[in-house]
Design a protein around this motif. Structure first.
Motif, PDB file in Angstrom:
ATOM      1  N   SER A   1      41.225  41.106  52.329  1.00  0.00           N
ATOM      2  CA  SER A   1      39.932  40.614  51.843  1.00  0.00           C
ATOM      3  C   SER A   1      38.809  41.632  52.011  1.00  0.00           C
ATOM      4  O   SER A   1      37.914  41.727  51.163  1.00  0.00           O
ATOM      5  CB  SER A   1      39.564  39.319  52.566  1.00  0.00           C
ATOM      6  OG  SER A   1      39.460  39.525  53.965  1.00  0.00           O
ATOM      7  N   ALA A   2      38.832  42.398  53.091  1.00  0.00           N
ATOM      8  CA  ALA A   2      37.716  43.305  53.383  1.00  0.00           C
ATOM      9  C   ALA A   2      37.740  44.561  52.507  1.00  0.00           C
ATOM     10  O   ALA A   2      36.681  45.062  52.114  1.00  0.00           O
ATOM     11  CB  ALA A   2      37.739  43.710  54.854  1.00  0.00           C
TER      12      ALA A   2
ATOM     13  N   VAL B   1      39.766  32.380  51.071  1.00  0.00           N
ATOM     14  CA  VAL B   1      38.522  31.986  50.403  1.00  0.00           C
ATOM     15  C   VAL B   1      37.845  33.203  49.772  1.00  0.00           C
ATOM     16  O   VAL B   1      37.360  33.146  48.628  1.00  0.00           O
ATOM     17  CB  VAL B   1      37.572  31.299  51.403  1.00  0.00           C
ATOM     18  CG1 VAL B   1      36.184  31.103  50.793  1.00  0.00           C
ATOM     19  CG2 VAL B   1      38.148  29.963  51.845  1.00  0.00           C
ATOM     20  N   SER B   2      37.823  34.306  50.490  1.00  0.00           N
ATOM     21  CA  SER B   2      37.169  35.512  50.002  1.00  0.00           C
ATOM     22  C   SER B   2      37.861  36.052  48.754  1.00  0.00           C
ATOM     23  O   SER B   2      37.197  36.438  47.780  1.00  0.00           O
ATOM     24  CB  SER B   2      37.172  36.577  51.102  1.00  0.00           C
ATOM     25  OG  SER B   2      36.583  37.768  50.643  1.00  0.00           O
ATOM     26  N   THR B   3      39.189  36.065  48.759  1.00  0.00           N
ATOM     27  CA  THR B   3      39.932  36.574  47.605  1.00  0.00           C
ATOM     28  C   THR B   3      39.711  35.701  46.378  1.00  0.00           C
ATOM     29  O   THR B   3      39.497  36.208  45.263  1.00  0.00           O
ATOM     30  CB  THR B   3      41.430  36.646  47.935  1.00  0.00           C
ATOM     31  OG1 THR B   3      41.625  37.470  49.092  1.00  0.00           O
ATOM     32  CG2 THR B   3      42.210  37.233  46.775  1.00  0.00           C
ATOM     33  N   LEU B   4      39.740  34.381  46.552  1.00  0.00           N
ATOM     34  CA  LEU B   4      39.524  33.465  45.429  1.00  0.00           C
ATOM     35  C   LEU B   4      38.096  33.576  44.891  1.00  0.00           C
ATOM     36  O   LEU B   4      37.870  33.603  43.673  1.00  0.00           O
ATOM     37  CB  LEU B   4      39.808  32.028  45.865  1.00  0.00           C
ATOM     38  CG  LEU B   4      41.276  31.709  46.200  1.00  0.00           C
ATOM     39  CD1 LEU B   4      41.399  30.288  46.738  1.00  0.00           C
ATOM     40  CD2 LEU B   4      42.162  31.898  44.977  1.00  0.00           C
ATOM     41  N   ALA B   5      37.116  33.635  45.801  1.00  0.00           N
ATOM     42  CA  ALA B   5      35.718  33.745  45.375  1.00  0.00           C
ATOM     43  C   ALA B   5      35.470  35.078  44.665  1.00  0.00           C
ATOM     44  O   ALA B   5      34.740  35.133  43.660  1.00  0.00           O
ATOM     45  CB  ALA B   5      34.799  33.609  46.580  1.00  0.00           C
ATOM     46  N   LEU B   6      36.078  36.143  45.176  1.00  0.00           N
ATOM     47  CA  LEU B   6      35.916  37.455  44.543  1.00  0.00           C
ATOM     48  C   LEU B   6      36.512  37.454  43.143  1.00  0.00           C
ATOM     49  O   LEU B   6      35.968  38.068  42.222  1.00  0.00           O
ATOM     50  CB  LEU B   6      36.568  38.537  45.401  1.00  0.00           C
ATOM     51  CG  LEU B   6      36.297  39.996  44.988  1.00  0.00           C
ATOM     52  CD1 LEU B   6      34.807  40.293  45.072  1.00  0.00           C
ATOM     53  CD2 LEU B   6      37.080  40.952  45.873  1.00  0.00           C
ATOM     54  N   ALA B   7      37.628  36.748  42.964  1.00  0.00           N
ATOM     55  CA  ALA B   7      38.231  36.641  41.641  1.00  0.00           C
ATOM     56  C   ALA B   7      37.299  35.914  40.670  1.00  0.00           C
ATOM     57  O   ALA B   7      37.228  36.261  39.479  1.00  0.00           O
ATOM     58  CB  ALA B   7      39.573  35.908  41.735  1.00  0.00           C
ATOM     59  N   LEU B   8      36.554  34.918  41.173  1.00  0.00           N
ATOM     60  CA  LEU B   8      35.647  34.150  40.316  1.00  0.00           C
ATOM     61  C   LEU B   8      34.454  34.985  39.848  1.00  0.00           C
ATOM     62  O   LEU B   8      34.002  34.840  38.702  1.00  0.00           O
ATOM     63  CB  LEU B   8      35.146  32.907  41.064  1.00  0.00           C
ATOM     64  CG  LEU B   8      36.175  31.797  41.303  1.00  0.00           C
ATOM     65  CD1 LEU B   8      35.571  30.684  42.149  1.00  0.00           C
ATOM     66  CD2 LEU B   8      36.683  31.232  39.970  1.00  0.00           C
ATOM     67  N   VAL B   9      33.927  35.837  40.715  1.00  0.00           N
ATOM     68  CA  VAL B   9      32.734  36.621  40.353  1.00  0.00           C
ATOM     69  C   VAL B   9      33.096  38.075  40.035  1.00  0.00           C
ATOM     70  O   VAL B   9      32.204  38.917  39.911  1.00  0.00           O
ATOM     71  CB  VAL B   9      31.692  36.588  41.499  1.00  0.00           C
ATOM     72  CG1 VAL B   9      31.204  35.171  41.732  1.00  0.00           C
ATOM     73  CG2 VAL B   9      32.255  37.179  42.795  1.00  0.00           C
ATOM     74  N   TYR B  10      34.384  38.358  39.869  1.00  0.00           N
ATOM     75  CA  TYR B  10      34.847  39.730  39.656  1.00  0.00           C
ATOM     76  C   TYR B  10      34.189  40.365  38.433  1.00  0.00           C
ATOM     77  O   TYR B  10      33.636  41.469  38.507  1.00  0.00           O
ATOM     78  CB  TYR B  10      36.365  39.735  39.501  1.00  0.00           C
ATOM     79  CG  TYR B  10      36.980  41.096  39.285  1.00  0.00           C
ATOM     80  CD1 TYR B  10      37.271  41.928  40.357  1.00  0.00           C
ATOM     81  CD2 TYR B  10      37.269  41.550  37.998  1.00  0.00           C
ATOM     82  CE1 TYR B  10      37.841  43.180  40.167  1.00  0.00           C
ATOM     83  CE2 TYR B  10      37.837  42.794  37.796  1.00  0.00           C
ATOM     84  CZ  TYR B  10      38.118  43.607  38.873  1.00  0.00           C
ATOM     85  OH  TYR B  10      38.674  44.845  38.669  1.00  0.00           O
ATOM     86  N   ARG B  11      34.222  39.664  37.309  1.00  0.00           N
ATOM     87  CA  ARG B  11      33.668  40.214  36.066  1.00  0.00           C
ATOM     88  C   ARG B  11      32.165  40.476  36.203  1.00  0.00           C
ATOM     89  O   ARG B  11      31.671  41.523  35.780  1.00  0.00           O
ATOM     90  CB  ARG B  11      33.934  39.256  34.912  1.00  0.00           C
ATOM     91  CG  ARG B  11      33.436  39.746  33.565  1.00  0.00           C
ATOM     92  CD  ARG B  11      33.805  38.769  32.460  1.00  0.00           C
ATOM     93  NE  ARG B  11      33.239  39.168  31.189  1.00  0.00           N
ATOM     94  CZ  ARG B  11      33.754  40.078  30.370  1.00  0.00           C
ATOM     95  NH1 ARG B  11      34.872  40.692  30.723  1.00  0.00           N
ATOM     96  NH2 ARG B  11      33.181  40.383  29.231  1.00  0.00           N
TER      97      ARG B  11
END
Length: 296
Positions: free
Chosen positions: A32-33, A153-163
């Motif tokens: 995640s980091a 949680v961090s990986t999923l959230a990062l995927a959501l705001v990745y673009r």
């Protein structure tokens, strides 16, 4: 030869549960980091990550005062303190003549001083060392559950705001004209930074946690300009450093978190040297080719 390799690389993790726990905690933290660190580097916010790592200390100190070395109390306190410092520095920067980096530096220095003062006055020197340098080899089930949860949680959230983060890194002005997600994505990203620093705080301590976020990204930047491969290289560098750092800690009785960061530092310096040599070779090869064409 096989026995020697087994004793050096496998036996510490197969025979001792504290080593396998430490490895698992560091690997999920790397997952995640490292991507967060890549975006921090691309957004030229590396020093922001360092400042936020120190800003969580007073919250963790208050959690320590309330519940001792409680994982959840110190986590909640750290998250609250990190978010408060981020919001205050942004508010001061927008409503005064202070630049955002200087206001953030001011607040994080105050937070660091308050946190160290609280722990040193109410706890022991052992407690202070635990908070500043972590307890990588003493991760329990609660800590591993927390680290794994934050990584998920961090990986999923990062995927959501990745673009949104990619567009903001490439052309923030254009992104503001075509989307209203800029502000939300920025604050979600800052929250992810705080979450990962709090997770790293439990494993590596306040002073070392930001290293696992920034150094792998800095290494990856030397080897590629593509975002996907950059994130992958950063994760692999972080994971390799965690493995080597834990082995160095086991075989040479070193502190685990500084050993991990020193391995990352070695990768960073090695990358600088190799890239410099590659550039020199490329320039020499180009000049020789041009010279040959001229003679012809």
């Amino acid at each position: 030869m096989t026995n020697v390799l087994f004793e050096l690389f496998i036996e510490p993790f197969s025979n001792y549960s504290f080593m396998s726990r430490a490895l698992w905690g560091c690997l999920v933290l790397s997952l995640s980091a490292a991507p967060i660190g890549v975006f921090l580097t691309l957004r030229k916010m590396s020093l922001t990550g360092d400042a936020m790592a120190h800003a969580i200390l007073p919250g963790a100190a208050v959690g320590f005062l309330v519940s001792g070395l409680s994982i959840y109390a110190m986590t909640i306190g750290g998250i609250i303190a990190g978010c408060i410092v981020a919001l205050l520095s942004g508010f001061v920067a927008r409503h005064s003549k202070a630049e955002e980096d200087s206001s953030l530096a001011a607040f994080y220095l105050l937070s660091l001083a308050v946190g160290v003062l609280i722990i040193s006055s109410k706890g022991s020197s052992v407690d202070l060392l635990h908070v500043l340098f972590g307890s990588t080899l003493a991760l329990n089930n609660e800590a591993l559950f927390l680290l794994t949860s934050i990584a998920t949680v961090s990986t999923l959230a990062l995927a959501l705001v990745y673009r949104a983060l990619v567009l903001e890194c490439v052309d923030p002005d254009f992104f503001k004209t075509v989307s209203r997600m800029g502000g939300a994505a920025h604050y979600i990203f800052l929250l992810l930074v705080v979450l990962n620093l709090v997770a790293g705080f439990h494993a590596l301590g306040t002073l070392m946690s930001v290293g696992l976020m920034i150094l792998p990204a800095a290494v990856a930047r030397f080897w590629t300009n593509q975002l996907g491969p950059m994130i992958l290289i950063a994760f692999l560098c972080a994971s390799f450093s965690c493995l080597c750092g834990l082995l160095l800690s086991y075989h040479f009785a070193l502190a685990a978190s500084p050993a991990i960061i020193l391995v990352l530092g070695g990768l960073y310096i090695t990358s600088i040297i190799l890239i410099k040599q590659r550039d020199l070779f490329s320039k020499k090869h180009t000049s020789l080719s041009l010279s040959g064409q001229t003679n012809a």
